[in-house]
Design an enzyme around this catalytic site. Sequence first.
Site, PDB file in Angstrom:
ATOM      1  N   VAL A  97       0.876  -1.161   0.000  1.00 44.79           N
ATOM      2  CA  VAL A  97       0.000   0.000   0.000  1.00 44.79           C
ATOM      3  C   VAL A  97       0.920   1.220   0.000  1.00 44.79           C
ATOM      4  O   VAL A  97       2.074   1.129   0.435  1.00 44.79           O
ATOM      5  CB  VAL A  97      -0.925  -0.013   1.247  1.00 44.79           C
ATOM      6  N   THR A 101       4.818  -0.563   5.061  1.00 38.36           N
ATOM      7  CA  THR A 101       4.497  -1.097   6.375  1.00 38.36           C
ATOM      8  C   THR A 101       4.205   0.010   7.384  1.00 38.36           C
ATOM      9  O   THR A 101       3.608  -0.252   8.433  1.00 38.36           O
ATOM     10  CB  THR A 101       5.637  -2.010   6.861  1.00 38.36           C
ATOM     11  N   VAL A 246       7.406  -3.627  -9.748  1.00 43.20           N
ATOM     12  CA  VAL A 246       8.735  -3.670 -10.355  1.00 43.20           C
ATOM     13  C   VAL A 246       9.188  -5.115 -10.493  1.00 43.20           C
ATOM     14  O   VAL A 246       9.144  -5.889  -9.542  1.00 43.20           O
ATOM     15  CB  VAL A 246       9.737  -2.849  -9.521  1.00 43.20           C
ATOM     16  N   TRP A 549       7.644  -8.613  13.351  1.00 44.64           N
ATOM     17  CA  TRP A 549       7.492  -7.795  12.133  1.00 44.64           C
ATOM     18  C   TRP A 549       8.598  -6.751  11.990  1.00 44.64           C
ATOM     19  O   TRP A 549       8.384  -5.686  11.424  1.00 44.64           O
ATOM     20  CB  TRP A 549       6.106  -7.119  12.101  1.00 44.64           C
ATOM     21  N   HIS A 550       9.808  -7.084  12.473  1.00 42.17           N
ATOM     22  CA  HIS A 550      10.918  -6.124  12.416  1.00 42.17           C
ATOM     23  C   HIS A 550      12.147  -6.708  11.709  1.00 42.17           C
ATOM     24  O   HIS A 550      13.250  -6.664  12.251  1.00 42.17           O
ATOM     25  CB  HIS A 550      11.332  -5.699  13.829  1.00 42.17           C
ATOM     26  N   HIS A 595      11.391  -0.515  18.335  1.00 41.20           N
ATOM     27  CA  HIS A 595      10.568  -0.702  17.155  1.00 41.20           C
ATOM     28  C   HIS A 595      11.218   0.140  16.064  1.00 41.20           C
ATOM     29  O   HIS A 595      11.507   1.326  16.288  1.00 41.20           O
ATOM     30  CB  HIS A 595       9.134  -0.245  17.428  1.00 41.20           C
ATOM     31  N   PRO A 596      11.468  -0.409  14.890  1.00 40.86           N
ATOM     32  CA  PRO A 596      12.397   0.251  13.967  1.00 40.86           C
ATOM     33  C   PRO A 596      11.842   1.408  13.137  1.00 40.86           C
ATOM     34  O   PRO A 596      12.611   2.071  12.446  1.00 40.86           O
ATOM     35  CB  PRO A 596      12.838  -0.896  13.051  1.00 40.86           C
ATOM     36  N   GLN A 597      10.525   1.702  13.182  1.00 32.76           N
ATOM     37  CA  GLN A 597      10.026   2.659  12.203  1.00 32.76           C
ATOM     38  C   GLN A 597      10.686   4.035  12.309  1.00 32.76           C
ATOM     39  O   GLN A 597      11.011   4.643  11.286  1.00 32.76           O
ATOM     40  CB  GLN A 597       8.505   2.778  12.254  1.00 32.76           C
TER      41      GLN A 597
END
Length: 625
Positions: A97, A101, A246, A549-550, A595-597
């Site tokens: 999207v 993430t 791609v 999810w990291h 948390h990596p964001q």
Amino acid sequence: MNGHPAGENVESFLKHKFTHIVVGGGTAGLVVAARLSENPNITVGVLEAGVPAYDDPRITVPGRFGETLGSEYDWQFATTPQPGLGGRSLPWPRGRVLGGTSALNFMTWNRGCREDYDAWEELGNEGWGWDALMPFFKKTETFHEPDAEHQALHKSIFDKDFHGTEGPLQSVYSAHYGASHQHWHATCHKLGIDTNSSHFSGSNVGCWTSLTGVTPDTRERSYSATAYYKPNANRPNLVLLTDAFVKELVLEKEGREWVTKGVKFTHGGQEHVVRLDGEVIISGGSVQSPQLLEVSGIGNPEILKAAGIETKVDNPNVGEHLQEHMMTAMIVEIDSSIVTPEDLRADPALAEAADKEYALKQTGPRTAIPSSVSYLPFSHFVPSKELHALGSHLLAESKKDPARSTPRDRILVDRLLADKNLGQIEYNFDVSNYSPYFKSLPGKKYATMLQMLQYPFSKGSIHIPAIKDGKKTTMDDKPVIDPRYYSGPGGEIDFKLMVASQEFADKICAMRPLADIIVSRVYPPASTQDKGTNFDFSDWVRESTITDWHPIGTCSMGGKEGIKGGVVDNRLRVYGVKGLRIADASIMPLHIAAHPQATIYGIGEKAASLILEDWEKVHASSGQS
């Protein structure tokens, strides 16, 4: 002319003369694109496989976090069966999207410890230590201070010197908290865990109330699509094409050098090629960035040959060094009077009331995000003698096979041997059932004690699969994701530490005042005969560990070892190819206690700065800047 937040059609996209193309309009990709397009002499094209979803409440409403996992906005990847998890395969959600993430995550906004980033620099990646990254961390963010009442009530304590005030991403403390949060700090204090009053300043050890990536006025998710792209969509030199998948990089040989000349992609069932005389920046994330390199001929020759792909650049590090935060979700039954997210999903009347409160006042359950956090060193509950023994065991194993002992491994071992005061394990408590393996019973209310291993020794890989039915592998083929959870000598250490950490998690839940709202532990089930004895969590940890999810590291910076140790240099240029960089979590050489964001946004800012610096050098002589 560009200008629509949803992007252009394919015909108009192909008419542009691009200086830069960003593959992947996700967390870091849109940061890079937005910052590069601040220079009017640069024209940036963004190719994103997903579509915009600015108005989908499953994304925009904070309290609905998690509802998009497994949805049409998710690539729906999965791991191979994991021997270390009893043969289980885990789903690996990744955002398909606009925003990637960052549109699917749980909006937690924090940073790692100073030592986490300094370790990157210690490996030889100049400019990637804490001090060098701090300006980019702050550049991403506009922090909104809570008032005195909020600070006193929710322990929303901060040090404003370590926050940004003018960045696109909005960070704010939640307007509403689950019933357990009022007990979190007091419970931790009784277990010797102090409140960290400045957890953004280089140490997140202790307990604290988490910040969130949410807008303060509308209380909507703040993410890369709304923070970095949408406000700049009217720039004529920022060109977005969504629903564009791609397939391959266009690489051509010039003399003895491979040069990136364009990108092959599909849109509406048709294949297209967009060419450029500049740079391609891959921001496909830790799963798809190595996948794209491999289908384009960059990687381990053995893997490429098995996939029917010609080797252009020999680099066995592509797709390797995968690290992931492993997580367990222990479930407790709580007081039946407490409102949980499950109640809103089960009771339309409650959901309607919550939606109304959110729409009219921007508060209530729809604004609540898990915020009861604690990061601890293992030494808080594991004797130093045991930690030293575990580290010594790994040193002994590495001496048996010195070729497999890397500088990264030695840093991880040192953290055990030296008893570092780092956030080696994260605890997060929230009133909701987060476990995919425990089914909530009607009429019961639940909360989850999450624990996440921050510096895993377990290392895995992500690669393209081999030829199937005689056809060479393409991006359409699902990647082979093998995290190798709890495998090998390092994996054994991870497992032992997760079990020890789970025992301490049980102690947190048994301590008042948090224990006052807990009826009993239900997953794993507590039995009467176990009372007064230590429960053995070993089997349960192996049977219930899931992903956090990291994932990071699959195109990591090589540092002092160069191409022998990684995929990109410290300016994020792919070894062996001209005009190609990577900017996403895959470049991280070691994991962080966070948390990596927020870090990934910082990577995007740093990447854009490096690219602009190099652009200025090349074009300064021509008078164009």
